[in-house]
Design an enzyme around this catalytic site. Sequence first.
Site, mmCIF file in Angstrom:
data_model
loop_
_atom_site.group_PDB
_atom_site.id
_atom_site.type_symbol
_atom_site.label_atom_id
_atom_site.label_comp_id
_atom_site.label_asym_id
_atom_site.label_seq_id
_atom_site.Cartn_x
_atom_site.Cartn_y
_atom_site.Cartn_z
ATOM 1 N N TYR A 188 33.539 44.889 31.392
ATOM 2 C CA TYR A 188 34.996 44.967 31.195
ATOM 3 C C TYR A 188 35.562 43.582 30.863
ATOM 4 O O TYR A 188 36.307 43.408 29.885
ATOM 5 C CB TYR A 188 35.665 45.524 32.459
ATOM 6 N N GLU A 229 40.321 39.048 34.934
ATOM 7 C CA GLU A 229 38.871 39.285 34.935
ATOM 8 C C GLU A 229 38.168 38.425 33.896
ATOM 9 O O GLU A 229 36.954 38.237 33.961
ATOM 10 C CB GLU A 229 38.570 40.765 34.688
ATOM 11 N N THR A 263 43.470 39.783 30.900
ATOM 12 C CA THR A 263 43.318 39.989 32.345
ATOM 13 C C THR A 263 42.674 38.789 33.039
ATOM 14 O O THR A 263 41.891 38.052 32.433
ATOM 15 C CB THR A 263 42.443 41.235 32.601
ATOM 16 N N LYS A 300 37.327 42.199 27.365
ATOM 17 C CA LYS A 300 38.689 41.646 27.302
ATOM 18 C C LYS A 300 38.696 40.237 26.690
ATOM 19 O O LYS A 300 39.644 39.861 26.019
ATOM 20 C CB LYS A 300 39.316 41.649 28.698
HETATM 21 O O1 F7E Z 1 38.898 45.878 42.864
HETATM 22 C C1 F7E Z 1 36.794 45.185 45.834
HETATM 23 C C2 F7E Z 1 36.166 45.019 44.461
HETATM 24 O O2 F7E Z 1 38.869 47.911 41.420
HETATM 25 C C3 F7E Z 1 39.452 44.795 43.564
HETATM 26 C C4 F7E Z 1 41.829 46.231 37.184
HETATM 27 O O3 F7E Z 1 43.166 46.604 36.971
HETATM 28 O O4 F7E Z 1 42.525 44.140 38.105
HETATM 29 C C5 F7E Z 1 41.734 45.287 38.359
HETATM 30 O O5 F7E Z 1 40.372 44.943 38.535
HETATM 31 C C6 F7E Z 1 38.429 44.188 44.499
HETATM 32 C C7 F7E Z 1 37.059 43.931 43.874
HETATM 33 O O6 F7E Z 1 40.345 45.908 40.824
HETATM 34 C C8 F7E Z 1 36.152 48.585 46.883
HETATM 35 O O7 F7E Z 1 34.788 44.662 44.576
HETATM 36 C C9 F7E Z 1 35.932 46.590 47.712
HETATM 37 O O8 F7E Z 1 36.596 42.683 44.279
HETATM 38 O O9 F7E Z 1 40.964 47.326 42.683
HETATM 39 P P1 F7E Z 1 39.780 46.851 41.957
HETATM 40 P P2 F7E Z 1 39.686 44.722 39.969
HETATM 41 O O10 F7E Z 1 38.240 44.892 39.801
HETATM 42 O O11 F7E Z 1 40.163 43.444 40.565
HETATM 43 C C10 F7E Z 1 42.173 43.379 36.931
HETATM 44 C C11 F7E Z 1 43.180 42.292 36.762
HETATM 45 C C12 F7E Z 1 41.974 44.227 35.733
HETATM 46 O O12 F7E Z 1 42.201 43.794 34.604
HETATM 47 C C13 F7E Z 1 41.300 45.545 35.923
HETATM 48 O O13 F7E Z 1 41.517 46.398 34.819
HETATM 49 O O14 F7E Z 1 38.199 45.119 45.551
HETATM 50 N N1 F7E Z 1 36.471 46.453 46.476
HETATM 51 N N2 F7E Z 1 35.709 47.882 47.987
HETATM 52 C C14 F7E Z 1 36.638 47.680 45.938
HETATM 53 N N3 F7E Z 1 37.153 48.056 44.758
HETATM 54 C C15 F7E Z 1 37.210 49.393 44.504
HETATM 55 N N4 F7E Z 1 37.755 49.801 43.333
HETATM 56 N N5 F7E Z 1 36.731 50.326 45.404
HETATM 57 C C16 F7E Z 1 36.187 49.974 46.600
HETATM 58 O O15 F7E Z 1 35.769 50.835 47.392
#
Ligand code: F7E
Length: 334
Positions: free
Chosen positions: A152, A130, A128, A156
């Site tokens: 996480y 990440e 990923t 990975k």
């Molecule tokens: O967050 C911001 C948060 O949870 C994206 C997973 O599939 O992609 C994913 O990880 C961004 C971050 O995905 C909220 O802080 C703001 O900056 O949708 P996300 P992620 O963390 O990018 C990678 C490639 C993976 O491998 C992972 O498994 O959005 N954000 N406000 C928020 N995020 C969430 N979830 N909720 C909020 O309210």
Amino acid sequence: MNKKALITGITGQDGSYLAEYLLDLGYEVHGLVRRVALEDPQRRFTRISHLLEKITLHPASLESYPSIFHIFSQHNFDECYHLAAQSFVAESFADGFSTMNTNINGTHYILAAIRELRPECRFYFAGTSEMFGKVKEIPQRETTPFHPRSPYGISKVAGFDLTRNYREAYNMFCCSGLLFNHEGPRRGFEFVTRKITSTVARIKFGLASELRLGNLEAKRDWGHAADYVRAMHAMLQQPEPEDFVVATGETHSVREFCELAFAQVDLNYRDYVVIDGKHYRPAEVDMLVGDSTKAREILNWQPQYTFDELVKEMVENDLELTALQPRKLAASEI
Ligand code: F7E
């Protein structure tokens, strides 16, 4: 003879798209699922309910080597796609220990079982973006050093290192895809894209009045999961095992995603989005954008969806679902 593939995480977004893709290619598709999932198929198999007649599911736990060993002792898989993981970054801060256990040991158990029983089985590891975390260069490519920013991401990096080590130490066909964010209508409600599109639909239907989010300035390279599973398969068809970045090469902020999703239903996100400190992470990945030149040149891969098409499809899907089952979508509570 048809090729036989095992997908761990087959009930998830990527697993379901990959299962469809491999079935279309004529594969015999098997999936590893938790025993509790088999006991509650209506809730747990929503993404693969249309495939259940065509695939074979095996109960096992990523926390139990014997259960994984047993499956590999029964079947001669040609390919194994290891997608199962605790994949929600925020949850990995809440319980880093179980994320590490599942993601690191689970990967190790599968690699060890393959080595013991079926060393010629080709192995794909779901790496990923990440892993790049606090990015060392822009855009990120296969050679960019890792600096993960969450349990996480750390888990990975360990899975990636295990995969490479099995390749180098035992000469096995093991490779990792370094996939940037990939979304779509089957995305879980806890991830920001689906949280936004499902809440947009609820607001449009008068079922919600606000959307509570954390950091709107984080930037991600968002593609469509249906495009990305094609790259996973292509990696395992190469003459030699190698690792590949899979990304669109475009980056957008969470704010831009909101703007577009609300505009889709003629609303202004500024009237509904409320910043809530509880959705901020202890350490954030500020900006990701991938360089997938290697995948484009060697795998002949390229994404079909644009960012606008992705957002549109997700909003339209959630509008349809909300119209059918208004009570089901309550992501605004996540
Ligand atoms: O967050 C911001 C948060 O949870 C994206 C997973 O599939 O992609 C994913 O990880 C961004 C971050 O995905 C909220 O802080 C703001 O900056 O949708 P996300 P992620 O963390 O990018 C990678 C490639 C993976 O491998 C992972 O498994 O959005 N954000 N406000 C928020 N995020 C969430 N979830 N909720 C909020 O309210």
